[in-house]
Design an enzyme around this catalytic site. Structure first.
Site, PDB file in Angstrom:
ATOM      1  N   GLU A   1      41.809  52.721  46.918  1.00 18.64           N
ATOM      2  CA  GLU A   1      40.848  51.845  46.987  1.00 18.64           C
ATOM      3  C   GLU A   1      41.592  50.402  46.794  1.00 18.64           C
ATOM      4  OE1 GLU A   1      39.440  49.843  44.708  1.00 18.64           O
ATOM      5  OE2 GLU A   1      40.270  50.904  42.841  1.00 18.64           O
ATOM      6  N   ARG A  54      37.903  44.723  45.436  1.00 16.59           N
ATOM      7  CA  ARG A  54      37.333  43.507  44.410  1.00 16.59           C
ATOM      8  C   ARG A  54      35.892  43.731  43.695  1.00 16.59           C
ATOM      9  NH1 ARG A  54      38.795  38.625  47.457  1.00 16.59           N
ATOM     10  NH2 ARG A  54      38.174  39.952  49.080  1.00 16.59           N
ATOM     11  N   PHE A  75      44.934  34.153  45.681  1.00 19.30           N
ATOM     12  CA  PHE A  75      45.472  34.893  44.445  1.00 19.30           C
ATOM     13  C   PHE A  75      46.333  33.825  43.668  1.00 19.30           C
ATOM     14  CE2 PHE A  75      44.165  38.714  42.563  1.00 19.30           C
ATOM     15  CZ  PHE A  75      43.352  38.882  43.251  1.00 19.30           C
ATOM     16  N   GLY A  95      44.068  30.300  36.035  1.00 21.90           N
ATOM     17  CA  GLY A  95      42.894  30.780  34.928  1.00 21.90           C
ATOM     18  C   GLY A  95      43.671  30.782  33.588  1.00 21.90           C
ATOM     19  N   CYS A 128      40.914  46.989  36.006  1.00 19.76           N
ATOM     20  CA  CYS A 128      42.146  47.409  36.867  1.00 19.76           C
ATOM     21  C   CYS A 128      43.350  46.900  36.381  1.00 19.76           C
ATOM     22  CB  CYS A 128      41.745  47.098  38.192  1.00 19.76           C
ATOM     23  SG  CYS A 128      40.390  47.928  38.783  1.00 19.76           S
TER      24      CYS A 128
HETATM   25  C1  UGA Z   1      41.532  44.127  41.668  1.00 14.99           C
HETATM   26  C2  UGA Z   1      42.082  44.208  42.957  1.00 14.99           C
HETATM   27  O1  UGA Z   1      41.966  42.827  43.407  1.00 14.99           O
HETATM   28  C3  UGA Z   1      41.492  45.252  43.926  1.00 14.99           C
HETATM   29  O2  UGA Z   1      42.377  45.061  45.075  1.00 14.99           O
HETATM   30  C4  UGA Z   1      41.546  46.505  43.363  1.00 14.99           C
HETATM   31  O3  UGA Z   1      40.934  47.574  44.086  1.00 14.99           O
HETATM   32  C5  UGA Z   1      40.804  46.418  42.073  1.00 14.99           C
HETATM   33  O4  UGA Z   1      41.551  45.668  41.060  1.00 14.99           O
HETATM   34  C6  UGA Z   1      41.003  47.958  41.533  1.00 14.99           C
HETATM   35  O5  UGA Z   1      42.124  48.499  41.160  1.00 14.99           O
HETATM   36  O6  UGA Z   1      39.998  48.800  41.370  1.00 14.99           O
HETATM   37  P1  UGA Z   1      39.321  43.084  40.170  1.00 14.99           P
HETATM   38  O7  UGA Z   1      39.675  44.013  39.100  1.00 14.99           O
HETATM   39  O8  UGA Z   1      37.757  43.288  41.101  1.00 14.99           O
HETATM   40  O9  UGA Z   1      40.283  43.766  41.744  1.00 14.99           O
HETATM   41  O10 UGA Z   1      39.800  41.851  40.079  1.00 14.99           O
HETATM   42  P2  UGA Z   1      40.220  40.549  40.941  1.00 14.99           P
HETATM   43  O11 UGA Z   1      39.401  39.854  41.907  1.00 14.99           O
HETATM   44  O12 UGA Z   1      41.307  41.002  41.628  1.00 14.99           O
HETATM   45  O13 UGA Z   1      40.782  39.666  39.857  1.00 14.99           O
HETATM   46  C7  UGA Z   1      41.730  39.838  38.770  1.00 14.99           C
HETATM   47  C8  UGA Z   1      41.778  39.111  37.663  1.00 14.99           C
HETATM   48  O14 UGA Z   1      42.461  38.136  37.933  1.00 14.99           O
HETATM   49  C9  UGA Z   1      40.700  38.247  37.152  1.00 14.99           C
HETATM   50  O15 UGA Z   1      40.602  38.148  35.812  1.00 14.99           O
HETATM   51  C10 UGA Z   1      40.562  37.043  37.991  1.00 14.99           C
HETATM   52  O16 UGA Z   1      39.991  35.873  37.338  1.00 14.99           O
HETATM   53  C11 UGA Z   1      42.400  36.930  37.894  1.00 14.99           C
HETATM   54  N1  UGA Z   1      42.520  36.199  39.045  1.00 14.99           N
HETATM   55  C12 UGA Z   1      42.408  36.328  40.434  1.00 14.99           C
HETATM   56  C13 UGA Z   1      42.990  34.553  38.661  1.00 14.99           C
HETATM   57  O17 UGA Z   1      42.975  34.218  37.651  1.00 14.99           O
HETATM   58  N2  UGA Z   1      43.436  33.822  39.954  1.00 14.99           N
HETATM   59  C14 UGA Z   1      43.547  34.165  41.026  1.00 14.99           C
HETATM   60  O18 UGA Z   1      43.843  33.360  42.177  1.00 14.99           O
HETATM   61  C15 UGA Z   1      43.000  35.447  41.152  1.00 14.99           C
END
Ligand code: UGA
Length: 426
Positions: A147, A150, A245, A249, A256
């Site tokens: 999967e 997000r 991405f 932050g 995950c």
């Molecule tokens: C992530 C992946 O994006 C999904 O594709 C994957 O399916 C999922 O893990 C999983 O393995 O189940 P998610 O955990 O919901 O999804 O979180 P993200 O939206 O990817 O963000 C991860 C972290 O990176 C967060 O702490 C977010 O704040 C940080 N982030 C993300 C940033 O600091 N900057 C960005 O530009 C993007």
């Protein structure tokens, strides 16, 4: 035999079950939590996920979706059995797949001949083959279908994905699983199971690396006087890199990235490859938490002992209610160990359960900022960006903001008289 069984009604299972029903399949979703199953059958969704409540209620009313207690209840008439089970990090960094082994043991004798087990859980490379040997059935295929959902936008990610990955040694089973996604407009990438499982870890690790890279770049921008937003505009316009991405932050977190990064380092180690690049990314992420804290220290201009610090945002990112491995909580831990008094507000966090005891919870932004020596913005909730900061300033003991998400308008905050700092902007 017809229909789809989904085992596990967590973030992934619930989204998978609901979206497959939305795509026209008949789905039975099983969980071990009786209360959760009851609530779901009444249309109550236990997590904050955009569009999920509407689609779930559609499925229930059209009788294409129902929830049952225990995997055995779900699989007796299923052509497909999706495994959406937790694979937590064990003490040695490896992913723990005991929930999967248990479920396979429970259902292996009762799944219909000719059915296909589809593993959606994030599991170590090689698990597909391990499941096949646990099943011990020549008439049941096992396919990997990772999967890429997000939290917060999982429904959109399911229905409009960039790609669907299917890993199988059995072309007929792969074909059947890809047929489930006929109504989805996305390329299907069919590979061997080991590669499919690796794609999942590679994707999360690459994305985490991208975030750590941009966080480090923001520090470089500060050091040399460049502006991170201008740099990102130029960097992201290169199509080989892409602009997504690349938002600085307080570090990456969630249920995950941290566990998957550790698991990949561990898996590579076990296979004889030292993945030092990923180790450095994990370390850079830990340094980012500390960097946020040293910025708060600089802003307060003194030791943090006794200072009242307000935290806006506690979840691991905006648009989720998930506190697991939240960078905000890591920052809070460090601030507290320096002696700061912490009061926090998050629009999705209503009770102290799951929060460290040193965090006092406020019911709104004003309450969180009252008498504060500095505020730290830790998630990018629109409520924080839209707030009337001119009015909020008067609640504070000293008007100081560390914007660890680069979410506010820097110029406007300086004009309002705030002592304001962020990550690499000028
Ligand atoms: C992530 C992946 O994006 C999904 O594709 C994957 O399916 C999922 O893990 C999983 O393995 O189940 P998610 O955990 O919901 O999804 O979180 P993200 O939206 O990817 O963000 C991860 C972290 O990176 C967060 O702490 C977010 O704040 C940080 N982030 C993300 C940033 O600091 N900057 C960005 O530009 C993007």
């Amino acid at each position: 035999m017809s229909g789809v069984a989904v085992i596990g009604a967590g973030y992934v299972g619930l989204t998978t079950a609901t979206c497959l029903a939305h795509l026209g399949h008949t789905v039975i979703c099983a969980d071990i939590d009786e209360k959760k199953v009851d609530a779901l059958n009444k249309g109550e969704v236990p997590i904050h996920e955009t569009r999920l409540p509407e689609l779930l209620r559609d499925g229930l009313s059209q009788q294409t979706l129902k929830f049952v207690v225990g995997a055995r209840q779900a699989v007796t008439d299923s052509e497909f059995v999706f495994l959406c089970l937790p694979t937590p990090q064990s003490d040695d960094g490896r992913a723990d797949i005991s929930a999967i082994s248990q479920v396979i043991e429970e259902i292996r004798e009762i799944i219909p001949a000719g059915s296909t087990i589809v593993n959606k859980s994030t599991t170590p490379v090689g698990t597909n083959a391990a499941i096949q040997s646990l099943v011990r059935r020549g008439d049941v295929a096992v396919v990997s279908n990772p999967e890429f959902l997000r939290e917060g936008v999982a429904v959109t990610d399911f229905l409009q994905p960039d790609r669907i990955v299917i890993g199988s040694t059995d072309p007929e089973a792969a074909q059947k699983v890809s047929g489930l996604y006929n109504a989805v407009d996305a390329p299907i990438i069919t590979v061997d199971p080991l590669s499919a499982e690796t794609i999942k870890y590679a994707t999360n690790s690459f994305l985490a690396t991208k975030v750590s890279f941009v966080n480090a770049l923001a520090a470089v921008c500060e050091a040399v006087g460049a502006d991170i937003e201008s740099v990102i505009r130029g960097l992201g316009a290169d199509q080989r890199i892409g602009s997504r991405f690349l938002q600085p932050g307080p570090g990456w977190g969630g249920s995950c990235f941290p566990k998957d990064m550790q698991a990949l380092v561990r898996m590579a180690d076990d296979a004889g490859y030292q993945f030092d690049l990923l180790r450095a990314v994990i370390e850079a992420n830990e340094q980012q938490f500390a960097r946020v804290v040293s910025k708060v220290e600089r802003l307060v201009g003194d030791k943090l002992g006794g200072a009242k610090i307000s935290l806006l945002g506690l979840t691991f990112k905006a648009h989720t209610d998930d506190l697991r491995n939240s960078p905000a909580l890591e920052v809070a831990k460090l601030l507290s160990s320096e002696g700061a008094r912490l009061i926090a507000y998050d629009p999705m966090v209503e009770s102290n359960s799951g929060l460290p005891t040193e965090i006092e919870l406020a019911q709104n932004i004003e309450q969180a900022l009252t008498g504060s020596d500095a505020v730290v913005i830790l998630t990018e909730w629109p409520e924080f960006t839209r707030a009337n900061w001119g009015a909020l300033r008067d609640f504070m003991n000293a008007p100081r903001v560390l914007d660890a998400r680069n979410a506010l308008d820097r110029r406007a905050m300086l004009d309002l008289g705030f002592q304001y700092d962020d990550l690499g902007r000028i």
